[in-house]
Design a protein around this motif. Sequence first.
Motif, PDB file in Angstrom:
ATOM      1  N   ARG A   1       0.812  -1.227   0.000  1.00 50.61           N
ATOM      2  CA  ARG A   1       0.000   0.000   0.000  1.00 50.61           C
ATOM      3  C   ARG A   1       0.838   1.267   0.000  1.00 50.61           C
ATOM      4  O   ARG A   1       0.341   2.337   0.373  1.00 50.61           O
ATOM      5  CB  ARG A   1      -0.932   0.006   1.217  1.00 50.61           C
ATOM      6  CG  ARG A   1      -1.920  -1.142   1.231  1.00 50.61           C
ATOM      7  CD  ARG A   1      -2.884  -1.005   2.396  1.00 50.61           C
ATOM      8  NE  ARG A   1      -3.831  -2.111   2.433  1.00 50.61           N
ATOM      9  CZ  ARG A   1      -4.823  -2.228   3.315  1.00 50.61           C
ATOM     10  NH1 ARG A   1      -4.979  -1.290   4.250  1.00 50.61           N
ATOM     11  NH2 ARG A   1      -5.638  -3.264   3.279  1.00 50.61           N
ATOM     12  N   THR A   2       2.090   1.148  -0.404  1.00 48.30           N
ATOM     13  CA  THR A   2       2.938   2.337  -0.374  1.00 48.30           C
ATOM     14  C   THR A   2       3.746   2.423  -1.649  1.00 48.30           C
ATOM     15  O   THR A   2       3.799   1.486  -2.457  1.00 48.30           O
ATOM     16  CB  THR A   2       3.863   2.314   0.852  1.00 48.30           C
ATOM     17  OG1 THR A   2       4.466   3.593   1.021  1.00 48.30           O
ATOM     18  CG2 THR A   2       4.958   1.271   0.696  1.00 48.30           C
ATOM     19  N   ASP A   3       4.390   3.550  -1.830  1.00 55.76           N
ATOM     20  CA  ASP A   3       5.348   3.728  -2.907  1.00 55.76           C
ATOM     21  C   ASP A   3       6.624   4.295  -2.299  1.00 55.76           C
ATOM     22  O   ASP A   3       6.721   4.465  -1.076  1.00 55.76           O
ATOM     23  CB  ASP A   3       4.788   4.652  -4.000  1.00 55.76           C
ATOM     24  CG  ASP A   3       4.344   6.003  -3.452  1.00 55.76           C
ATOM     25  OD1 ASP A   3       4.693   6.342  -2.291  1.00 55.76           O
ATOM     26  OD2 ASP A   3       3.645   6.741  -4.182  1.00 55.76           O
ATOM     27  N   ALA A   4       7.609   4.600  -3.145  1.00 59.87           N
ATOM     28  CA  ALA A   4       8.879   5.081  -2.612  1.00 59.87           C
ATOM     29  C   ALA A   4       8.708   6.381  -1.850  1.00 59.87           C
ATOM     30  O   ALA A   4       9.302   6.576  -0.782  1.00 59.87           O
ATOM     31  CB  ALA A   4       9.882   5.258  -3.753  1.00 59.87           C
ATOM     32  N   ALA A   5       7.861   7.268  -2.362  1.00 63.04           N
ATOM     33  CA  ALA A   5       7.640   8.541  -1.674  1.00 63.04           C
ATOM     34  C   ALA A   5       7.053   8.317  -0.294  1.00 63.04           C
ATOM     35  O   ALA A   5       7.431   8.983   0.686  1.00 63.04           O
ATOM     36  CB  ALA A   5       6.717   9.433  -2.503  1.00 63.04           C
ATOM     37  N   GLY A   6       6.142   7.337  -0.179  1.00 61.92           N
ATOM     38  CA  GLY A   6       5.553   7.030   1.119  1.00 61.92           C
ATOM     39  C   GLY A   6       6.564   6.460   2.096  1.00 61.92           C
ATOM     40  O   GLY A   6       6.525   6.759   3.298  1.00 61.92           O
TER      41      GLY A   6
ATOM     42  N   ALA B   1       8.754   9.346   3.265  1.00 63.77           N
ATOM     43  CA  ALA B   1       7.975  10.241   4.128  1.00 63.77           C
ATOM     44  C   ALA B   1       7.796   9.664   5.523  1.00 63.77           C
ATOM     45  O   ALA B   1       7.600  10.406   6.494  1.00 63.77           O
ATOM     46  CB  ALA B   1       6.613  10.522   3.499  1.00 63.77           C
ATOM     47  N   ALA B   2       7.875   8.323   5.640  1.00 67.41           N
ATOM     48  CA  ALA B   2       7.669   7.671   6.942  1.00 67.41           C
ATOM     49  C   ALA B   2       8.902   7.730   7.836  1.00 67.41           C
ATOM     50  O   ALA B   2       8.809   7.433   9.034  1.00 67.41           O
ATOM     51  CB  ALA B   2       7.267   6.215   6.731  1.00 67.41           C
ATOM     52  N   ILE B   3      10.056   8.105   7.287  1.00 68.95           N
ATOM     53  CA  ILE B   3      11.280   8.153   8.098  1.00 68.95           C
ATOM     54  C   ILE B   3      11.129   9.232   9.166  1.00 68.95           C
ATOM     55  O   ILE B   3      10.904  10.402   8.848  1.00 68.95           O
ATOM     56  CB  ILE B   3      12.506   8.460   7.225  1.00 68.95           C
ATOM     57  CG1 ILE B   3      12.669   7.397   6.140  1.00 68.95           C
ATOM     58  CG2 ILE B   3      13.773   8.534   8.084  1.00 68.95           C
ATOM     59  CD1 ILE B   3      13.724   7.748   5.100  1.00 68.95           C
ATOM     60  N   PRO B   4      11.231   8.893  10.437  1.00 69.90           N
ATOM     61  CA  PRO B   4      11.054   9.901  11.490  1.00 69.90           C
ATOM     62  C   PRO B   4      12.211  10.888  11.533  1.00 69.90           C
ATOM     63  O   PRO B   4      13.324  10.595  11.075  1.00 69.90           O
ATOM     64  CB  PRO B   4      10.982   9.073  12.774  1.00 69.90           C
ATOM     65  CG  PRO B   4      11.649   7.785  12.450  1.00 69.90           C
ATOM     66  CD  PRO B   4      11.445   7.537  10.984  1.00 69.90           C
ATOM     67  N   ALA B   5      11.945  12.055  12.081  1.00 70.30           N
ATOM     68  CA  ALA B   5      12.969  13.102  12.155  1.00 70.30           C
ATOM     69  C   ALA B   5      14.169  12.654  12.977  1.00 70.30           C
ATOM     70  O   ALA B   5      15.296  13.077  12.725  1.00 70.30           O
ATOM     71  CB  ALA B   5      12.363  14.378  12.739  1.00 70.30           C
TER      72      ALA B   5
END
Length: 413
Positions: free
Chosen positions: A210-215, A218-222
């Motif tokens: 349910r994801t792509d590379a952008a997702g 984007a999920a990588i936490p700060a």
Amino acid sequence: MPPRPRVPLVLCSGIARTEALAALLLRASPGTAVVHHDLRDIGSGVVRRRILLRGRDELTPLELAHGCVNCTLREDLLPLLRRLARMPQVDRIVVRLDEAMEPEPVSWAIRNVLVGDRPVSDDVELEAVFTVLDCATWLADVTGDDLLAERGLHGSPEDERTVAQVALSQVESADVLVLAGAAPDAWCAAKSSAVLDRVAPSVPRVELARTDAAGLFAAIPADARRGEVTDLHGALLRGAPPLHPDCGIELLRFTAQRPFHPERLHEAIDLLLDGVVRTRGRAWVASQPDVAFWIESAGGGLGIGHAGPWLASPDGPDWADVSPERRTLASLRWDPVHGDRAQELVIVTDQAAPAEIESALRAALLTDAELAEGEAAWRGYPDPFGDWHEDPCEETEEPDRHANAANQKDETL
């Protein structure tokens, strides 16, 4: 002309399904290079290297002088990363790690091993560590006691790690957990989630389907670790793991400020190999008071070794030379006599009773009378651990499932 910025580097790890994740990242950008070293024939000194870049699929058999993960890293992967980073058509590198490889030793090598006169981190920037979990098999992997060698996944002929040790290390090193496939039933899904909540509570989870590379990015936490090597004297609990039982999974944090008797610890430690998902932590052993022991267990595999001297040891590091986290933790527990020496173990249990484990560990501590004898007497205690220790102590027909070194990044490199 200004120097080229460092090329982003992604590590993909997992016991299974990493190829699907690497393919997703490859499709996202034409400038992505995917590197994979297949270690299945490493016992014969052969590694198969595959590079995917701009429609090219290059497979090269490599003959190494010594068949091991270490040789693969030093002799091929690290120089290859430098070459790829300097190619103008490459704008991201994805390293799909072999099933037997843990991310932390690889990230350590990238930052510390010299290729020529500089580390590869001068050319690449570790952007993220993604770990794939096969939801159909992951729970069985981390609660079972299979050796990597029993599945043909070992990284060298001498590799005695369990599947559970590697699978949990991969999860603990991740910036994002990528869930692939489906659990066989709702109970398995809930129990897997309960384990992840306790071994990697702050790591985001995304579903591969349910994801792509952008997702993913984007999920990588700060505050992602991005390959940061574990401080063996740092905090053992990252994030905020739940302390209540869930699906039979519980977390025990054992602490004490007196040393273990070496023989009683030796007897008690077997409890960490039955019904325990994971053990990690530091131990203060009376017979070796100047060095911290590091203890890890998973899936019937046990690692006991040295984590370096305590700050209070005669040859301990200067406060200015250790991490702020370690200085803070040491200050909070500092004892006027014993300094920062202390016990701290985090144990995630499945079928074992936490109260029984805690009781056995408490009984292994020095008594008041033994404590009063002092350090000179402690050093004379019979020590079954010695400099390095292997268990079981008696020969059996079963393979030895106990690792012989605690710091696995040193063991691998």
